[in-house]
Structure formats: C-alpha cells, structure tokens
Write a protein that holds these residues in place. Structure first.
Motif, PDB file in Angstrom:
ATOM      1  N   GLY A 165      13.298-117.272 104.629  1.00  0.00           N
ATOM      2  CA  GLY A 165      13.682-118.150 103.523  1.00  0.00           C
ATOM      3  C   GLY A 165      15.136-118.559 103.631  1.00  0.00           C
ATOM      4  N   GLU A 166      15.711-118.891 102.478  1.00  0.00           N
ATOM      5  CA  GLU A 166      17.083-119.421 102.468  1.00  0.00           C
ATOM      6  C   GLU A 166      18.080-118.400 103.020  1.00  0.00           C
ATOM      7  N   ILE A 167      17.759-117.125 102.944  1.00  0.00           N
ATOM      8  CA  ILE A 167      18.673-116.070 103.410  1.00  0.00           C
ATOM      9  C   ILE A 167      18.856-116.067 104.925  1.00  0.00           C
TER      10      ILE A 167
ATOM     11  N   GLY B 245      23.183-113.764  97.043  1.00  0.00           N
ATOM     12  CA  GLY B 245      23.270-113.310  98.445  1.00  0.00           C
ATOM     13  C   GLY B 245      23.155-111.806  98.619  1.00  0.00           C
ATOM     14  N   ASP B 246      22.443-111.133  97.707  1.00  0.00           N
ATOM     15  CA  ASP B 246      22.366-109.657  97.767  1.00  0.00           C
ATOM     16  C   ASP B 246      21.813-109.170  99.111  1.00  0.00           C
ATOM     17  N   GLY B 247      20.754-109.805  99.573  1.00  0.00           N
ATOM     18  CA  GLY B 247      20.122-109.356 100.820  1.00  0.00           C
ATOM     19  C   GLY B 247      21.048-109.536 102.009  1.00  0.00           C
TER      20      GLY B 247
ATOM     21  N   ILE C  69       9.662-106.209  95.329  1.00  0.00           N
ATOM     22  CA  ILE C  69      10.585-105.864  94.244  1.00  0.00           C
ATOM     23  C   ILE C  69      11.429-107.083  93.872  1.00  0.00           C
ATOM     24  N   GLU C  70      11.615-107.252  92.586  1.00  0.00           N
ATOM     25  CA  GLU C  70      12.299-108.435  92.051  1.00  0.00           C
ATOM     26  C   GLU C  70      13.329-107.979  91.017  1.00  0.00           C
ATOM     27  N   LYS C  71      14.556-108.434  91.172  1.00  0.00           N
ATOM     28  CA  LYS C  71      15.607-107.926  90.274  1.00  0.00           C
ATOM     29  C   LYS C  71      15.522-108.517  88.862  1.00  0.00           C
TER      30      LYS C  71
ATOM     31  N   ALA D 284      12.458-125.652  92.019  1.00  0.00           N
ATOM     32  CA  ALA D 284      12.595-126.644  93.093  1.00  0.00           C
ATOM     33  C   ALA D 284      11.795-127.911  92.791  1.00  0.00           C
ATOM     34  N   GLY D 285      12.095-128.958  93.568  1.00  0.00           N
ATOM     35  CA  GLY D 285      11.331-130.196  93.448  1.00  0.00           C
ATOM     36  C   GLY D 285       9.914-130.026  93.978  1.00  0.00           C
ATOM     37  N   GLY D 286       9.759-129.205  95.018  1.00  0.00           N
ATOM     38  CA  GLY D 286       8.421-128.912  95.535  1.00  0.00           C
ATOM     39  C   GLY D 286       7.995-129.754  96.725  1.00  0.00           C
TER      40      GLY D 286
ATOM     41  N   LYS E  84      16.359-103.939  91.096  1.00  0.00           N
ATOM     42  CA  LYS E  84      17.297-104.601  92.005  1.00  0.00           C
ATOM     43  C   LYS E  84      17.515-103.786  93.273  1.00  0.00           C
ATOM     44  N   ALA E  85      17.227-104.393  94.418  1.00  0.00           N
ATOM     45  CA  ALA E  85      17.513-103.728  95.697  1.00  0.00           C
ATOM     46  C   ALA E  85      19.020-103.598  95.849  1.00  0.00           C
ATOM     47  N   LYS E  86      19.473-102.386  96.175  1.00  0.00           N
ATOM     48  CA  LYS E  86      20.912-102.144  96.273  1.00  0.00           C
ATOM     49  C   LYS E  86      21.359-101.852  97.699  1.00  0.00           C
TER      50      LYS E  86
ATOM     51  N   GLY F 257      12.980-117.132  91.586  1.00  0.00           N
ATOM     52  CA  GLY F 257      14.251-117.623  92.129  1.00  0.00           C
ATOM     53  C   GLY F 257      14.372-119.141  92.105  1.00  0.00           C
ATOM     54  N   ASN F 258      15.010-119.674  93.124  1.00  0.00           N
ATOM     55  CA  ASN F 258      15.196-121.125  93.183  1.00  0.00           C
ATOM     56  C   ASN F 258      13.893-121.850  93.477  1.00  0.00           C
ATOM     57  N   THR F 259      12.931-121.143  94.048  1.00  0.00           N
ATOM     58  CA  THR F 259      11.639-121.787  94.296  1.00  0.00           C
ATOM     59  C   THR F 259      11.044-122.289  92.973  1.00  0.00           C
ATOM     60  N   ALA F 260      11.192-121.491  91.922  1.00  0.00           N
ATOM     61  CA  ALA F 260      10.553-121.836  90.652  1.00  0.00           C
ATOM     62  C   ALA F 260      11.116-123.115  90.033  1.00  0.00           C
TER      63      ALA F 260
ATOM     64  N   GLY G 173      12.979-129.559 103.631  1.00  0.00           N
ATOM     65  CA  GLY G 173      13.143-128.698 104.809  1.00  0.00           C
ATOM     66  C   GLY G 173      13.267-127.224 104.475  1.00  0.00           C
ATOM     67  N   MET G 174      13.708-126.887 103.259  1.00  0.00           N
ATOM     68  CA  MET G 174      13.909-125.459 102.988  1.00  0.00           C
ATOM     69  C   MET G 174      12.618-124.791 102.528  1.00  0.00           C
ATOM     70  N   LEU G 175      11.843-125.460 101.706  1.00  0.00           N
ATOM     71  CA  LEU G 175      10.581-124.831 101.292  1.00  0.00           C
ATOM     72  C   LEU G 175       9.634-124.687 102.485  1.00  0.00           C
ATOM     73  N   ALA G 176       9.680-125.668 103.407  1.00  0.00           N
ATOM     74  CA  ALA G 176       8.853-125.539 104.619  1.00  0.00           C
ATOM     75  C   ALA G 176       9.284-124.300 105.399  1.00  0.00           C
TER      76      ALA G 176
HETATM   77  C1  LIG Z   1      17.196-127.847  91.822  1.00  0.00           C
HETATM   78  C2  LIG Z   1      16.702-127.524  93.203  1.00  0.00           C
HETATM   79  C3  LIG Z   1      15.679-128.277  93.764  1.00  0.00           C
HETATM   80  C4  LIG Z   1      15.236-127.985  95.060  1.00  0.00           C
HETATM   81  N1  LIG Z   1      14.205-128.714  95.576  1.00  0.00           N
HETATM   82  C5  LIG Z   1      13.773-128.448  96.833  1.00  0.00           C
HETATM   83  C6  LIG Z   1      12.670-129.174  97.394  1.00  0.00           C
HETATM   84  O1  LIG Z   1      12.028-130.006  96.753  1.00  0.00           O
HETATM   85  N2  LIG Z   1      12.330-128.897  98.683  1.00  0.00           N
HETATM   86  C7  LIG Z   1      12.973-127.946  99.435  1.00  0.00           C
HETATM   87  O2  LIG Z   1      12.622-127.750 100.592  1.00  0.00           O
HETATM   88  N3  LIG Z   1      13.975-127.203  98.900  1.00  0.00           N
HETATM   89  C8  LIG Z   1      14.378-127.428  97.621  1.00  0.00           C
HETATM   90  N4  LIG Z   1      15.385-126.679  97.087  1.00  0.00           N
HETATM   91  C9  LIG Z   1      15.837-125.488  97.820  1.00  0.00           C
HETATM   92  C10 LIG Z   1      14.769-124.389  97.696  1.00  0.00           C
HETATM   93  O3  LIG Z   1      14.225-124.414  96.385  1.00  0.00           O
HETATM   94  C11 LIG Z   1      15.312-122.986  97.977  1.00  0.00           C
HETATM   95  O4  LIG Z   1      16.076-123.003  99.151  1.00  0.00           O
HETATM   96  C12 LIG Z   1      14.136-122.027  98.148  1.00  0.00           C
HETATM   97  O5  LIG Z   1      13.309-122.048  97.008  1.00  0.00           O
HETATM   98  C13 LIG Z   1      14.611-120.600  98.409  1.00  0.00           C
HETATM   99  O6  LIG Z   1      13.461-119.785  98.433  1.00  0.00           O
HETATM  100  P1  LIG Z   1      13.592-118.265  98.796  1.00  0.00           P
HETATM  101  O7  LIG Z   1      12.215-117.702  98.732  1.00  0.00           O
HETATM  102  O8  LIG Z   1      14.351-118.092 100.049  1.00  0.00           O
HETATM  103  O9  LIG Z   1      14.511-117.659  97.631  1.00  0.00           O
HETATM  104  P2  LIG Z   1      14.372-117.810  96.057  1.00  0.00           P
HETATM  105  O10 LIG Z   1      13.267-118.709  95.671  1.00  0.00           O
HETATM  106  O11 LIG Z   1      15.714-118.118  95.517  1.00  0.00           O
HETATM  107  O12 LIG Z   1      13.930-116.345  95.613  1.00  0.00           O
HETATM  108  C14 LIG Z   1      14.770-115.231  95.827  1.00  0.00           C
HETATM  109  C15 LIG Z   1      14.329-114.135  94.872  1.00  0.00           C
HETATM  110  O13 LIG Z   1      14.969-112.906  95.243  1.00  0.00           O
HETATM  111  C16 LIG Z   1      15.362-112.227  94.069  1.00  0.00           C
HETATM  112  N5  LIG Z   1      16.451-111.310  94.408  1.00  0.00           N
HETATM  113  C17 LIG Z   1      17.697-111.644  94.819  1.00  0.00           C
HETATM  114  N6  LIG Z   1      18.426-110.525  95.028  1.00  0.00           N
HETATM  115  C18 LIG Z   1      17.612-109.470  94.760  1.00  0.00           C
HETATM  116  C19 LIG Z   1      17.789-108.056  94.782  1.00  0.00           C
HETATM  117  N7  LIG Z   1      18.960-107.484  95.100  1.00  0.00           N
HETATM  118  N8  LIG Z   1      16.734-107.269  94.463  1.00  0.00           N
HETATM  119  C20 LIG Z   1      15.538-107.822  94.091  1.00  0.00           C
HETATM  120  N9  LIG Z   1      15.323-109.155  94.018  1.00  0.00           N
HETATM  121  C21 LIG Z   1      16.348-109.968  94.367  1.00  0.00           C
HETATM  122  C22 LIG Z   1      15.803-113.362  93.162  1.00  0.00           C
HETATM  123  O14 LIG Z   1      15.869-112.957  91.811  1.00  0.00           O
HETATM  124  C23 LIG Z   1      14.737-114.414  93.424  1.00  0.00           C
HETATM  125  O15 LIG Z   1      13.632-114.241  92.580  1.00  0.00           O
HETATM  126  C24 LIG Z   1      15.831-126.940  95.799  1.00  0.00           C
HETATM  127  C25 LIG Z   1      16.850-126.172  95.231  1.00  0.00           C
HETATM  128  C26 LIG Z   1      17.278-126.448  93.931  1.00  0.00           C
HETATM  129  C27 LIG Z   1      18.374-125.607  93.324  1.00  0.00           C
END
Ligand SMILES: Cc1cc2nc3c(=O)[nH]c(=O)nc-3n(C[C@H](O)[C@H](O)[C@H](O)COP(=O)(O)OP(=O)(O)OC[C@H]3O[C@@H](n4cnc5c(N)ncnc54)[C@H](O)[C@@H]3O)c2cc1C
Length: 490
Positions: A455-457, A256-258, A72-74, A87-89, A190-192, A82-85, A470-473
């Motif tokens: 993930g980041e959470i 930070g919903d989760g 589910i995606e809000k 990111a630098g990659g 949106k997960a509540k 999210g931020n993955t989309a 380090g975060m994408l890994a």
């Molecule tokens: C500009 C930028 C560049 C970066 N480049 C790098 C990089 O090159 N290498 C690296 O390691 N890290 C990088 N980072 C950090 C990295 O991109 C993020 O830490 C990582 O993508 C987080 O991934 P995630 O899957 O945990 O969360 P996200 O990719 O943020 O996805 C979380 C998803 O959860 C959804 N969501 C949130 N709350 C709810 C809810 N209540 N109900 C339903 N859906 C919800 C959001 O809408 C989102 O789609 C970068 C960050 C930024 C901002």
C-alpha cells in the motif's frame, strides 16, 4: 505464480512461517527496552496491521488460502479504513490483457513519474490489476468502467456508482469478506513495535489496546499502515521544512507508524526527500478531502492573489498543486467564463462543488470577480486580456506562462472562480523498500524475514506525480500479493 494452498499448515511450516510463535525468551521488540514485555500473548499465522485496502486485500487473500489471520487497527471500528475509506475510488488498469496494453500501462506511469518511478512494481501492477479487480468483484465489490483518461493509454475503473460515493459500501464489503473467510479484526489496538526473534526474523507485533500492551505473535507480519501525510515530523525532516504550509487532505491519523517501526527493525526507505515525494493538489480549505476542482482545471485559468498566472494549467492537478505552494500566501483561484462552464469536465467540478455546498464565486465582469477575490482588478484584467490575445487553436503558447492545451478565451460573461484554493497533501509517495513479493528489504537489499508491506507505506512507486487511480491499484495488487507471500504463495 502459485495461487492455491491445499494444506495451510504444511506449506506454512515448509516456509518456516506457520510455526508462528517462537519461544518468548528468544524474541525481542525492535526498539529494545522501550516497551515492557506484556502478559497477554496470542499466536496466529498472519498479522496484518491496518484496515485500508492494502491491509484488507492481504487479509482476505491470506485467509482464503487457509491461514489464521488477525488484522489490528488503531482506530475504533467507526473510523476503520484509513485513507481508503475517503478516497475517490478510481483504479488504473491496462486497457486489456495483451502484452502491448501492459507495456503501455508501464510506459504511461514511467513517463508521468519523470522516468524515476518503480518500473519493477509498475510491471507487477500491469500483470495483476485486471485479475485482482475481478477477484474483488467475486467478493461482492462493484465497479464501473473502464474509462478513458486522455492523454494516457491506460484506463481507470471506478468503485461504483461514482467518485467517492461508493466507498462506504466498498469498505463494508471488504470487512465482511475478512469475517466470512474466518479472519478477525481487532479495533482500537495500536501496533507499537515489531518483535524480532534470534534469527533476525520478524516474529510478531507488540500493540497497545485499552487494557495495555499485548503481543500478537505470527509467522508473517504485513504492514499496511498507509502514508505519513499527517506526521509533521517526518514531513519536515524528510520533505520540506515548510511542510506546514499545506493542509492534509486525508485522515489525521496517517502518521507513518509502520514506516517508523520497520525502520527500527532495519528496513530501507526510498523516495522520501523533497516535494517530489508528495502528491499535492490545490483544494478548498473548507473541504480539503473532496473539494478539488481537478476535472475542470485544464480548461480554466489559474491566477494567484496578485492576479497573475503562474502555471500551465493543462499539465494537470499535481503540477498545479505544487505550483500553488510557491505562490504568495499559498493560495490561488481557477477562473472561467460562461462558455467554458459548459464543458463537461468543468460542469463535473461545478456539480461536485455544489454537492459539497462549497461556494463558486461569480460576477458579470472581470473587475467584479477580482473584487470578490480581493485581487488587484487592473492586474487581473490585464492577465486575462494578454492570455486571450495569445489563444490560437486551443493553445496559448505565447502567454506567460504558456498554456499547452485546452486554451479558450475568457470573454463570455459571466465569470466564475473556484476560490480560494490552497495546496493540500493527498498522499505520500516515499516508503519502505520492498521486492515484487512485497517482502520488506534492508538498504543492502537483504530481505527481512517474516516482514511484508503493501500500500501507500511501501514500494515508492511514484515520483513527483502519478496518474489518478495509481495508489489504490497499488494497494490492491501489492496487498493481495503480501497475503499470498505470507502464506507461502508465489
Ligand atoms: C481525499 C483522497 C482521495 C483519494 N482518492 C484516490 C483515488 O481515487 N484513487 C487512488 O488510487 N488513490 C486515491 N487516494 C490515495 C489513496 O486513498 C491512499 O493512498 C490509499 O487508500 C492508502 O491505502 P492503504 O491501505 O495503504 O492505507 P490506508 O487506507 O490509509 O489505511 C491504513 C490503516 O492503518 C491504520 N494504522 C496506521 N497506523 C497503525 C498502527 N500503528 N496500528 C494499527 N493500525 C494502524 C490506519 O488507522 C488506517 O486504518 C486518495 C487520497 C485522499 C486523501
């Protein structure tokens, strides 16, 4: 670790996971009576919340192991990821599969995080990230590398073809793989709240879509909702009362919903206090996501609006970003000359600025550059002069502050500046406590049944600083691990 699941239902049942949906009478939303119980209820094996890398890796792994998966995606579909989309990659990897290379990987991260990083999870990353990148490639993702990242012994892989550019295709590949494996993604939902059964296990998620509330009952819930960089209340409460002095580099819906939902269900958190819990970089206010001259930074001089240096530029972009936060007006410039502009890493930053159509200031004299930046020209000239006098063997140890490496005199006109640069939050380091299996734990270490996070959470791997990639890994390895645990794998 067990990786193959032959009979989904029998294994899930054995773990008490696949029986997904307990009788409704015996479940309750974690926030008590805040939300009414909805009419619409669906049942599945695994619910994943969030479509970033962590969530989609979990979904693909769980679906590949035979589980029925709903993500589910809000956000609406055109804003998934999210931020993955954005990111630098880049992703960190050990230089090879040897135990020595893995130990170096862990040690590089341990030292970079002031010896306070989560070594237990660094080891999980070291053990799995190379294999997990191959797994992604098997699903159609493309990478280039590995690349050296001096002075570290670890390396990085880059989502092809280069920084940031490959992300749309990468995200499309992940999304398509979820569908190919039989999983489904529901958007604008949106997960509540987490739903808890009468054994204290998480039994599902109560969510809100355009038609109202809806319960997704499941044997396991994976929270992958990303960080909380866009939640002012969490930042000001946990991190710093002056958090509004920073721009947010990522998506505005990383709230930070989760984290909030899981805390209501008793989850522990760690590493959420102070600036040590943030990744901060000095960025262009016109494009905080990508306008970051981090590659060129170690070769440049960082000066504040009073025309004074304030940091050892060779210590990296997070140290520089945090130091900028403490400067008058929270603004700084990175200055360099014609000769420094020929360095490959400076050229990369200049090219990226030009691609983004961001201005690079230039002038034939230091005074002219100071005037363009509206800085006191005399002070700026004096700063550069005394720094030049201190440069010996690519170091400027007697400069104030000293520069420990890559110090070159600025005496080849013309002069350039990346200006203005302001502190921007890239990501949050603190989060839910989890174990190596991605199970969420309470503050006393007890596992919350049925609840996983990745993930980041989750995990609070990094402290004060991290190594780019380090975060994408982390998202990849722990996301996949969550998918494995959710389906009864080790
Ligand atoms: C500009 C930028 C560049 C970066 N480049 C790098 C990089 O090159 N290498 C690296 O390691 N890290 C990088 N980072 C950090 C990295 O991109 C993020 O830490 C990582 O993508 C987080 O991934 P995630 O899957 O945990 O969360 P996200 O990719 O943020 O996805 C979380 C998803 O959860 C959804 N969501 C949130 N709350 C709810 C809810 N209540 N109900 C339903 N859906 C919800 C959001 O809408 C989102 O789609 C970068 C960050 C930024 C901002």
């Amino acid at each position: 670790m067990k990786r193959v699941l032959s009979d989904r239902r029998s294994v899930l049942r054995g773990l008490g996971l696949g029986m997904a949906a307990p009788a409704l009478a015996s479940v309750r939303a974690a926030q008590g009576a805040v939300l009414p119980q909805p009419q619409r209820v669906s049942r599945t094996d695994v619910v994943v919340v969030g479509t970033g890398l962590a969530g989609l890796a979990a979904a693909i792994e769980a679906a590949s192991r035979g589980a029925k998966v709903v993500v589910i995606e809000k956000m609406p579909e055109d804003k998934f990821g999210g931020n993955t989309a954005i990111a630098g990659g880049s992703m960190i990897v050990p230089r090879d599969n040897s135990s020595g290379a893995k130990a170096d990987f862990v040690d590089d991260l341990f030292l970079k995080t002031l010896r306070r990083g989560n070594t237990e999870l660094f080891r999980v990353l070291a053990d799995h990230v190379l294999e997990d990148i191959e797994w992604l490639k098997g699903h159609g993702a493309e990478f280039v590398g590995p690349n050296q990242v001096a002075p570290y012994r670890l390396q990085t892989m880059q989502i092809a073809p280069r920084q940031a550019v490959g992300m749309p295709k990468f995200m499309a590949t992940l999304k398509e793989t979820v569908a190919r494996k039989g999983g489904s993604i529901v958007y604008s939902t949106k997960a509540k709240q987490l739903i808890i059964d009468d054994h204290g296990r998480v039994a599902g998620v109560r969510a809100l879509d355009a038609e109202g509330l809806r319960d997704f009952m499941a044997g396991a819930v994976v929270l992958a909702t990303g960080g909380y960089a866009s939640n002012r209340e969490l930042l000001e409460g946990f991190v710093d009362p002056n958090s509004d002095a920073m721009v947010v580099r990522g998506v505005k819906w990383a709230t930070g919903d989760g984290l909030v939902m899981a805390r209501e269900a008793g989850a522990g958190i760690s590493n959420m206090g102070g600036l040590m819990s943030l990744h901060i970089a000095a960025v262009s206010p016109d494009d905080p996501s990508h306008g970051v001259p981090d590659r060129g930074l170690p070769f440049c001089l960082a000066v504040n609006i009073e025309g004074k240096r304030f940091v050892d530029e060779a210590r990296g972009y997070v140290v520089h970003g945090k130091a900028t936060l403490k400067q008058p007006g929270q603004v700084c410039a990175l200055v360099f000359d014609e000769q420094i502009a020929t360095e490959a890493r400076v050229k990369t930053s200049m090219e990226s600025y030009r691609r983004l159509k961001l201005p690079i200031l230039e002038a034939p004299t230091l005074v002219g550059l100071a005037e363009k930046m509206k800085m006191p020209a005399e002070q700026f000239e004096a700063t550069v002069r005394s720094y030049n006098d201190a440069v010996h063997d690519q170091r400027a140890l007697s400069a104030v502050p000293p520069k420990s490496a890559l110090a070159f005199k600025l005496d080849h006109p013309k002069y350039y500046a990346f200006y203005p640069l302001v502190p921007g939050i890239t990501m949050t380091f603190g989060g839910l406590t989890i174990n190596q299996a991605a199970q969420v734990t309470e503050p006393d270490g007890r596992v919350i049944g049925g609840l996983l996070a990745a993930g980041e959470i989750a995990g609070a791997l990094y402290h004060d600083d991290y190594i780019g990639g380090g975060m994408l890994a982390n998202c990849l390895v722990m996301g996949r691990q969550a998918g494995r645990t959710a389906t009864g794998g080790g």
